[in-house]
Design a protein around this motif. Structure first.
Motif, PDB file in Angstrom:
ATOM      1  N   VAL A  33     -20.905   0.444 -23.231  1.00 25.07           N
ATOM      2  CA  VAL A  33     -21.805   1.559 -22.951  1.00 25.07           C
ATOM      3  C   VAL A  33     -22.116   2.245 -24.270  1.00 25.07           C
ATOM      4  N   ILE A  34     -23.391   2.432 -24.570  1.00 27.30           N
ATOM      5  CA  ILE A  34     -23.808   3.162 -25.775  1.00 27.30           C
ATOM      6  C   ILE A  34     -24.419   4.487 -25.337  1.00 27.30           C
ATOM      7  N   PHE A  35     -23.859   5.588 -25.846  1.00 30.03           N
ATOM      8  CA  PHE A  35     -24.260   6.939 -25.443  1.00 30.03           C
ATOM      9  C   PHE A  35     -25.162   7.568 -26.499  1.00 30.03           C
ATOM     10  N   CYS A  36     -26.305   8.074 -26.065  1.00 29.33           N
ATOM     11  CA  CYS A  36     -27.277   8.739 -26.944  1.00 29.33           C
ATOM     12  C   CYS A  36     -27.336  10.237 -26.621  1.00 29.33           C
ATOM     13  N   HIS A  37     -27.072  11.056 -27.604  1.00 26.81           N
ATOM     14  CA  HIS A  37     -27.122  12.509 -27.411  1.00 26.81           C
ATOM     15  C   HIS A  37     -28.571  13.003 -27.354  1.00 26.81           C
ATOM     16  N   GLY A  38     -28.726  14.271 -27.017  1.00 27.01           N
ATOM     17  CA  GLY A  38     -30.054  14.846 -26.859  1.00 27.01           C
ATOM     18  C   GLY A  38     -30.495  15.692 -28.047  1.00 27.01           C
ATOM     19  N   ASN A  99     -31.737   0.819 -31.842  1.00 26.45           N
ATOM     20  CA  ASN A  99     -31.797  -0.634 -32.011  1.00 26.45           C
ATOM     21  C   ASN A  99     -30.758  -1.111 -33.027  1.00 26.45           C
ATOM     22  N   ASP A 100     -30.610  -0.366 -34.118  1.00 26.70           N
ATOM     23  CA  ASP A 100     -29.630  -0.747 -35.132  1.00 26.70           C
ATOM     24  C   ASP A 100     -28.197  -0.598 -34.615  1.00 26.70           C
ATOM     25  N   VAL A 101     -27.951   0.398 -33.771  1.00 33.92           N
ATOM     26  CA  VAL A 101     -26.615   0.563 -33.184  1.00 33.92           C
ATOM     27  C   VAL A 101     -26.314  -0.601 -32.231  1.00 33.92           C
ATOM     28  N   ILE A 102     -27.300  -1.017 -31.445  1.00 35.23           N
ATOM     29  CA  ILE A 102     -27.111  -2.168 -30.559  1.00 35.23           C
ATOM     30  C   ILE A 102     -26.802  -3.423 -31.379  1.00 35.23           C
ATOM     31  N   ILE A 117     -20.071  -8.531 -25.194  1.00 33.94           N
ATOM     32  CA  ILE A 117     -21.294  -8.061 -25.857  1.00 33.94           C
ATOM     33  C   ILE A 117     -22.553  -8.415 -25.064  1.00 33.94           C
ATOM     34  N   ASN A 118     -22.404  -9.240 -24.038  1.00 31.70           N
ATOM     35  CA  ASN A 118     -23.560  -9.615 -23.221  1.00 31.70           C
ATOM     36  C   ASN A 118     -23.746  -8.699 -22.014  1.00 31.70           C
ATOM     37  N   ASN A 119     -22.903  -7.683 -21.914  1.00 35.99           N
ATOM     38  CA  ASN A 119     -23.014  -6.725 -20.808  1.00 35.99           C
ATOM     39  C   ASN A 119     -23.165  -5.331 -21.404  1.00 35.99           C
ATOM     40  N   LEU A 120     -24.396  -5.010 -21.745  1.00 37.57           N
ATOM     41  CA  LEU A 120     -24.710  -3.803 -22.511  1.00 37.57           C
ATOM     42  C   LEU A 120     -25.430  -2.789 -21.629  1.00 37.57           C
ATOM     43  N   ILE A 121     -24.929  -1.543 -21.636  1.00 42.09           N
ATOM     44  CA  ILE A 121     -25.500  -0.468 -20.815  1.00 42.09           C
ATOM     45  C   ILE A 121     -25.815   0.722 -21.720  1.00 42.09           C
ATOM     46  N   LEU A 122     -26.919   1.390 -21.478  1.00 41.47           N
ATOM     47  CA  LEU A 122     -27.264   2.596 -22.222  1.00 41.47           C
ATOM     48  C   LEU A 122     -27.060   3.835 -21.359  1.00 41.47           C
ATOM     49  N   ILE A 123     -26.562   4.892 -21.985  1.00 42.91           N
ATOM     50  CA  ILE A 123     -26.500   6.222 -21.364  1.00 42.91           C
ATOM     51  C   ILE A 123     -27.223   7.188 -22.291  1.00 42.91           C
ATOM     52  N   GLY A 124     -28.139   7.963 -21.750  1.00 40.97           N
ATOM     53  CA  GLY A 124     -28.843   8.957 -22.554  1.00 40.97           C
ATOM     54  C   GLY A 124     -28.811  10.319 -21.903  1.00 40.97           C
ATOM     55  N   HIS A 125     -28.512  11.349 -22.688  1.00 44.13           N
ATOM     56  CA  HIS A 125     -28.507  12.721 -22.182  1.00 44.13           C
ATOM     57  C   HIS A 125     -29.750  13.457 -22.666  1.00 44.13           C
ATOM     58  N   SER A 126     -30.464  14.089 -21.746  1.00 42.89           N
ATOM     59  CA  SER A 126     -31.598  14.956 -22.069  1.00 42.89           C
ATOM     60  C   SER A 126     -32.695  14.175 -22.807  1.00 42.89           C
ATOM     61  N   ARG A 127     -33.034  14.567 -24.018  1.00 40.86           N
ATOM     62  CA  ARG A 127     -34.033  13.802 -24.780  1.00 40.86           C
ATOM     63  C   ARG A 127     -33.547  12.362 -25.014  1.00 40.86           C
ATOM     64  N   GLY A 128     -32.248  12.194 -25.198  1.00 40.49           N
ATOM     65  CA  GLY A 128     -31.689  10.853 -25.346  1.00 40.49           C
ATOM     66  C   GLY A 128     -31.925   9.988 -24.124  1.00 40.49           C
ATOM     67  N   SER A 137     -36.674  -0.582 -21.187  1.00 44.51           N
ATOM     68  CA  SER A 137     -37.834  -1.273 -20.624  1.00 44.51           C
ATOM     69  C   SER A 137     -38.311  -2.415 -21.518  1.00 44.51           C
ATOM     70  N   LYS A 138     -37.829  -2.436 -22.770  1.00 44.80           N
ATOM     71  CA  LYS A 138     -38.334  -3.407 -23.746  1.00 44.80           C
ATOM     72  C   LYS A 138     -37.291  -4.407 -24.237  1.00 44.80           C
ATOM     73  N   ASP A 139     -36.006  -4.081 -24.095  1.00 43.92           N
ATOM     74  CA  ASP A 139     -34.946  -4.881 -24.727  1.00 43.92           C
ATOM     75  C   ASP A 139     -34.137  -5.619 -23.663  1.00 43.92           C
ATOM     76  N   GLU A 140     -34.233  -6.925 -23.662  1.00 40.74           N
ATOM     77  CA  GLU A 140     -33.581  -7.736 -22.630  1.00 40.74           C
ATOM     78  C   GLU A 140     -32.062  -7.763 -22.755  1.00 40.74           C
ATOM     79  N   ARG A 141     -31.527  -7.275 -23.862  1.00 40.74           N
ATOM     80  CA  ARG A 141     -30.068  -7.219 -24.007  1.00 40.74           C
ATOM     81  C   ARG A 141     -29.446  -6.169 -23.100  1.00 40.74           C
ATOM     82  N   ILE A 142     -30.245  -5.207 -22.673  1.00 34.44           N
ATOM     83  CA  ILE A 142     -29.725  -4.096 -21.880  1.00 34.44           C
ATOM     84  C   ILE A 142     -29.730  -4.471 -20.401  1.00 34.44           C
ATOM     85  N   LYS A 143     -28.550  -4.329 -19.766  1.00 34.62           N
ATOM     86  CA  LYS A 143     -28.387  -4.788 -18.383  1.00 34.62           C
ATOM     87  C   LYS A 143     -28.460  -3.658 -17.357  1.00 34.62           C
TER      88      LYS A 143
END
Length: 280
Positions: A33-38, A99-102, A117-128, A137-143
């Motif tokens: 899980v990769i977490f993006c702050h806002g 993208n660079d963090v992924i 590494i083939n099971n990648l999830i994104l979490i974003g808070h607020s603006r993130g 919507s664009k990166d097929e690595r994200i499940k």
């Protein structure tokens, strides 16, 4: 528990990125899980460390990072000593950072038996959240995708910040940081970058194009990002799962600094929803 704080991702001709990693050695093939702050956020805000540790204890590798132009530095990632960087931030830079963090995550954990590494999830808070929707919507690595108190529209937030003509004429406008009391600059390049990349920064189009499961979490007491934005995302993507947290504010009733050893009840509910969604 393996926790590494403040790892530096150096990049050629770009500002470095500061990262944290959390994972347990009790589980194999853990999703990442990769977490993006806002906006005006940072990876060590409030209870984000405690949240990351709680998610990791459930058998999920967590990576969180500071966007390169969030205003923090490698030496001081908590406050905002680099206001010049903050003023030069924009959505395109944040997408590039993510993208660079992924790329870094898939390379770093490639041979780690505990992490998949083939099971990648994104979490974003607020603006993130908006950034993670665009990326997913664009990166097929994200499940899978999880958004917390996410915005649903960058356009209205970019075009309606103060007087456009005055912003263009002066080249900068300022917002106050309630915590540090700093006058934080936004250079006019922020608007120019948005207009130049408006199609790629369309959250509505991205949400409608999503091919991965999306968990939308929002508090019904959020005064920073209206709960209507969660309903809007869900309407654009009826296959998404919408969870409303009762009595939760924009940060799920935690504060900065957060000195307690436990999460708020509302953020604990968020963690439970995240772990269930990621692991099913």
């Amino acid at each position: 528990m393996q926790i590494e704080k403040n790892k530096i991702l150096d990049r050629a001709h770009k500002k470095p990125i500061l990262l944290d990693t959390f994972y347990s050695e009790k589980f194999s093939n853990q999703p990442i899980v990769i977490f993006c702050h806002g906006y005006k956020g940072f990876k060590d805000w409030g209870a984000w460390n405690l949240m990351a540790k709680s998610i990791a204890e459930a058998g999920i590798c967590v990576i969180k990072f500071n966007f390169s132009h969030n205003g923090g530095t490698m030496e001081n990632p908590i406050d905002f000593p680099d206001l010049e960087a903050f003023g030069n931030n924009n959505y395109s830079l944040e997408l590039d950072d993510l993208n660079d963090v992924i790329n870094w995550a898939t390379k770093t954990f490639k041979d780690n038996p505990f992490v998949d590494i083939n099971n990648l999830i994104l979490i974003g808070h607020s603006r993130g959240g908006g950034i993670t929707i665009l990326k997913s919507s664009k990166d097929e690595r994200i499940k899978k995708l999880i958004t917390l108190a996410s915005v649903c529209d960058f356009s209205k937030r970019t075009s309606t910040i103060g007087n456009l003509e005055e912003w263009k004429k002066l080249g900068v406008k300022y917002v106050i940081n309630g915590r540090t009391k700093q006058q934080m600059p936004h250079y006019y390049q922020f608007y120019e970058d948005f207009k130049a990349n408006e199609k790629q920064l369309d959250i509505e189009a991205a949400e409608k194009q999503l091919q991965v499961p999306h968990l939308i979490i929002h508090g019904n007491n959020d005064t920073s990002v209206s709960i209507n934005e969660a309903y809007t995302l869900h309407r654009w993507n009826p296959k998404s799962k919408l969870e409303i947290i009762e009595a939760a504010d924009h940060v799920f009733n935690v504060r900065h600094p957060w000195d307690k050893s436990t999460l708020s009840n509302e953020l604990q509910t968020v963690v439970s929803l995240i772990t269930t969604f990621v692991k099913k």
